[in-house]
Design a protein around this motif. Structure first.
Motif, PDB file in Angstrom:
ATOM      1  N   PRO A 142       0.824  -1.216   0.000  1.00 15.25           N
ATOM      2  CA  PRO A 142       0.000   0.000   0.000  1.00 15.25           C
ATOM      3  C   PRO A 142       0.861   1.271   0.000  1.00 15.25           C
ATOM      4  O   PRO A 142       0.536   2.238  -0.688  1.00 15.25           O
ATOM      5  N   GLN A 143       1.967   1.250   0.742  1.00 16.46           N
ATOM      6  CA  GLN A 143       2.846   2.416   0.798  1.00 16.46           C
ATOM      7  C   GLN A 143       3.486   2.697  -0.562  1.00 16.46           C
ATOM      8  O   GLN A 143       3.635   3.860  -0.949  1.00 16.46           O
ATOM      9  N   ALA A 144       3.854   1.639  -1.292  1.00 19.95           N
ATOM     10  CA  ALA A 144       4.420   1.822  -2.632  1.00 19.95           C
ATOM     11  C   ALA A 144       3.366   2.363  -3.590  1.00 19.95           C
ATOM     12  O   ALA A 144       3.669   3.202  -4.445  1.00 19.95           O
ATOM     13  N   GLN A 145       2.133   1.889  -3.455  1.00 22.90           N
ATOM     14  CA  GLN A 145       1.040   2.417  -4.286  1.00 22.90           C
ATOM     15  C   GLN A 145       0.841   3.902  -3.990  1.00 22.90           C
ATOM     16  O   GLN A 145       0.683   4.709  -4.899  1.00 22.90           O
ATOM     17  N   LEU A 146       0.837   4.264  -2.709  1.00 25.10           N
ATOM     18  CA  LEU A 146       0.680   5.663  -2.311  1.00 25.10           C
ATOM     19  C   LEU A 146       1.801   6.503  -2.925  1.00 25.10           C
ATOM     20  O   LEU A 146       1.534   7.568  -3.500  1.00 25.10           O
ATOM     21  N   GLN A 147       3.015   6.024  -2.828  1.00 25.82           N
ATOM     22  CA  GLN A 147       4.163   6.740  -3.398  1.00 25.82           C
ATOM     23  C   GLN A 147       3.993   6.923  -4.902  1.00 25.82           C
ATOM     24  O   GLN A 147       4.248   8.003  -5.438  1.00 25.82           O
ATOM     25  N   ARG A 148       3.546   5.892  -5.580  1.00 26.43           N
ATOM     26  CA  ARG A 148       3.343   5.969  -7.044  1.00 26.43           C
ATOM     27  C   ARG A 148       2.335   7.051  -7.402  1.00 26.43           C
ATOM     28  O   ARG A 148       2.560   7.858  -8.308  1.00 26.43           O
ATOM     29  N   TRP A 149       1.213   7.092  -6.679  1.00 30.73           N
ATOM     30  CA  TRP A 149       0.182   8.081  -7.001  1.00 30.73           C
ATOM     31  C   TRP A 149       0.582   9.483  -6.566  1.00 30.73           C
ATOM     32  O   TRP A 149       0.237  10.461  -7.222  1.00 30.73           O
ATOM     33  N   GLN A 150       1.354   9.605  -5.480  1.00 29.78           N
ATOM     34  CA  GLN A 150       1.849  10.919  -5.067  1.00 29.78           C
ATOM     35  C   GLN A 150       2.825  11.464  -6.099  1.00 29.78           C
ATOM     36  O   GLN A 150       2.776  12.651  -6.436  1.00 29.78           O
ATOM     37  N   GLU A 151       3.695  10.604  -6.604  1.00 30.41           N
ATOM     38  CA  GLU A 151       4.637  11.030  -7.640  1.00 30.41           C
ATOM     39  C   GLU A 151       3.895  11.464  -8.900  1.00 30.41           C
ATOM     40  O   GLU A 151       4.235  12.477  -9.513  1.00 30.41           O
ATOM     41  N   ALA A 152       2.875  10.719  -9.292  1.00 27.76           N
ATOM     42  CA  ALA A 152       2.086  11.080 -10.477  1.00 27.76           C
ATOM     43  C   ALA A 152       1.331  12.397 -10.262  1.00 27.76           C
ATOM     44  O   ALA A 152       1.183  13.191 -11.195  1.00 27.76           O
ATOM     45  N   ALA A 153       0.885  12.647  -9.023  1.00 29.09           N
ATOM     46  CA  ALA A 153       0.144  13.864  -8.712  1.00 29.09           C
ATOM     47  C   ALA A 153       1.065  15.061  -8.501  1.00 29.09           C
ATOM     48  O   ALA A 153       0.623  16.206  -8.609  1.00 29.09           O
ATOM     49  N   GLY A 154       2.322  14.796  -8.150  1.00 23.53           N
ATOM     50  CA  GLY A 154       3.252  15.881  -7.875  1.00 23.53           C
ATOM     51  C   GLY A 154       3.078  16.473  -6.487  1.00 23.53           C
ATOM     52  O   GLY A 154       3.601  17.550  -6.199  1.00 23.53           O
ATOM     53  N   GLN A 155       2.350  15.781  -5.623  1.00 16.80           N
ATOM     54  CA  GLN A 155       2.171  16.238  -4.246  1.00 16.80           C
ATOM     55  C   GLN A 155       1.717  15.092  -3.362  1.00 16.80           C
ATOM     56  O   GLN A 155       1.264  14.065  -3.856  1.00 16.80           O
ATOM     57  N   ALA A 156       1.861  15.289  -2.076  1.00 15.85           N
ATOM     58  CA  ALA A 156       1.512  14.248  -1.113  1.00 15.85           C
ATOM     59  C   ALA A 156       0.001  14.111  -0.971  1.00 15.85           C
ATOM     60  O   ALA A 156      -0.731  15.103  -1.036  1.00 15.85           O
ATOM     61  N   GLY A 157      -0.439  12.876  -0.762  1.00 13.63           N
ATOM     62  CA  GLY A 157      -1.839  12.640  -0.454  1.00 13.63           C
ATOM     63  C   GLY A 157      -2.126  13.078   0.972  1.00 13.63           C
ATOM     64  O   GLY A 157      -1.257  12.976   1.846  1.00 13.63           O
ATOM     65  N   GLN A 158      -3.332  13.568   1.200  1.00 16.09           N
ATOM     66  CA  GLN A 158      -3.725  14.028   2.532  1.00 16.09           C
ATOM     67  C   GLN A 158      -4.882  13.179   3.040  1.00 16.09           C
ATOM     68  O   GLN A 158      -5.945  13.118   2.400  1.00 16.09           O
ATOM     69  N   ALA A 159      -4.687  12.553   4.197  1.00 14.55           N
ATOM     70  CA  ALA A 159      -5.690  11.657   4.763  1.00 14.55           C
ATOM     71  C   ALA A 159      -7.015  12.379   5.015  1.00 14.55           C
ATOM     72  O   ALA A 159      -8.087  11.825   4.736  1.00 14.55           O
ATOM     73  N   ALA A 160      -6.981  13.599   5.531  1.00 14.66           N
ATOM     74  CA  ALA A 160      -8.225  14.335   5.818  1.00 14.66           C
ATOM     75  C   ALA A 160      -9.011  14.592   4.534  1.00 14.66           C
ATOM     76  O   ALA A 160     -10.233  14.431   4.500  1.00 14.66           O
ATOM     77  N   ARG A 161      -8.308  14.969   3.487  1.00 18.01           N
ATOM     78  CA  ARG A 161      -8.963  15.193   2.198  1.00 18.01           C
ATOM     79  C   ARG A 161      -9.491  13.878   1.643  1.00 18.01           C
ATOM     80  O   ARG A 161     -10.588  13.818   1.081  1.00 18.01           O
ATOM     81  N   GLY A 162      -8.744  12.780   1.833  1.00 21.03           N
ATOM     82  CA  GLY A 162      -9.185  11.465   1.393  1.00 21.03           C
ATOM     83  C   GLY A 162     -10.428  10.998   2.129  1.00 21.03           C
ATOM     84  O   GLY A 162     -11.331  10.412   1.530  1.00 21.03           O
ATOM     85  N   GLN A 163     -10.499  11.249   3.429  1.00 20.16           N
ATOM     86  CA  GLN A 163     -11.673  10.866   4.216  1.00 20.16           C
ATOM     87  C   GLN A 163     -12.911  11.620   3.738  1.00 20.16           C
ATOM     88  O   GLN A 163     -13.982  11.039   3.583  1.00 20.16           O
ATOM     89  N   GLU A 164     -12.750  12.898   3.480  1.00 20.40           N
ATOM     90  CA  GLU A 164     -13.873  13.708   2.989  1.00 20.40           C
ATOM     91  C   GLU A 164     -14.321  13.212   1.617  1.00 20.40           C
ATOM     92  O   GLU A 164     -15.505  13.043   1.357  1.00 20.40           O
ATOM     93  N   PHE A 165     -13.371  12.945   0.741  1.00 23.12           N
ATOM     94  CA  PHE A 165     -13.665  12.428  -0.601  1.00 23.12           C
ATOM     95  C   PHE A 165     -14.395  11.090  -0.506  1.00 23.12           C
ATOM     96  O   PHE A 165     -15.390  10.864  -1.193  1.00 23.12           O
ATOM     97  N   PHE A 166     -13.904  10.203   0.356  1.00 26.12           N
ATOM     98  CA  PHE A 166     -14.442   8.855   0.514  1.00 26.12           C
ATOM     99  C   PHE A 166     -15.917   8.872   0.936  1.00 26.12           C
ATOM    100  O   PHE A 166     -16.718   8.077   0.463  1.00 26.12           O
ATOM    101  N   GLY A 167     -16.273   9.771   1.813  1.00 25.45           N
ATOM    102  CA  GLY A 167     -17.631   9.796   2.350  1.00 25.45           C
ATOM    103  C   GLY A 167     -18.623  10.648   1.580  1.00 25.45           C
ATOM    104  O   GLY A 167     -19.823  10.602   1.852  1.00 25.45           O
TER     105      GLY A 167
END
Length: 135
Positions: free
Chosen positions: A30-55
């Motif tokens: 999961p950490q490698a997947q996160l790193q892959r998507w962060q690199e593609a996005a050009g910024q770090a993923g944010q858990a709070a933003r992810g929780q809001e998006f998820f719900g």
């Protein structure tokens, strides 16, 4: 019918082709997947933003939580089929996000259901940062 000659070069090419063909289903974390998507996005993923998006429903009937539960640490059921779904958070289901091809397939399919489009790399990074943070 074509005939192939057995040569060292041919064997090497076949081996390389087989190795490259297996990359899309390569084991990961999961950490490698996160790193892959962060690199593609050009910024770090944010858990709070992810929780809001998820719900949140994004203009449609469903959110991610519609099938995976508001807190995806326990089994749930698909909103329309009723099919059982194992916990989505990696800490509660060890196989989650350990296969790149599966992760890509399900993000593509589920994002189209929820958003009527594919998720961006940043949306994936945010959601996965949220899911990894669930302990």
């Amino acid at each position: 019918m074509m005939k192939f000659r057995k040569t060292k070069c041919g064997a090497a090419l076949l081996g390389a082709a087989l190795a490259l063909g297996g990359l899309s289903a390569q084991a990961t974390t999961p950490q490698a997947q996160l790193q892959r998507w962060q690199e593609a996005a050009g910024q770090a993923g944010q858990a709070a933003r992810g929780q809001e998006f998820f719900g949140r429903r994004h203009g449609g009937e469903w959110s991610c939580a519609s099938c995976h539960g508001q807190v995806p640490t326990v089994p749930n059921r698909h909103a329309s089929t009723g099919k059982s779904i194992a916990p989505l958070a990696p800490a509660f289901h060890a196989e989650r996000f350990t296969d790149s091809a599966k992760a890509d397939k399900w993000f593509k399919r589920n994002c189209k259901d929820v958003l009527s489009r594919e998720c961006t790399a940043l949306e994936k990074a945010d959601v996965l940062a949220f899911l990894i943070g669930l302990k």
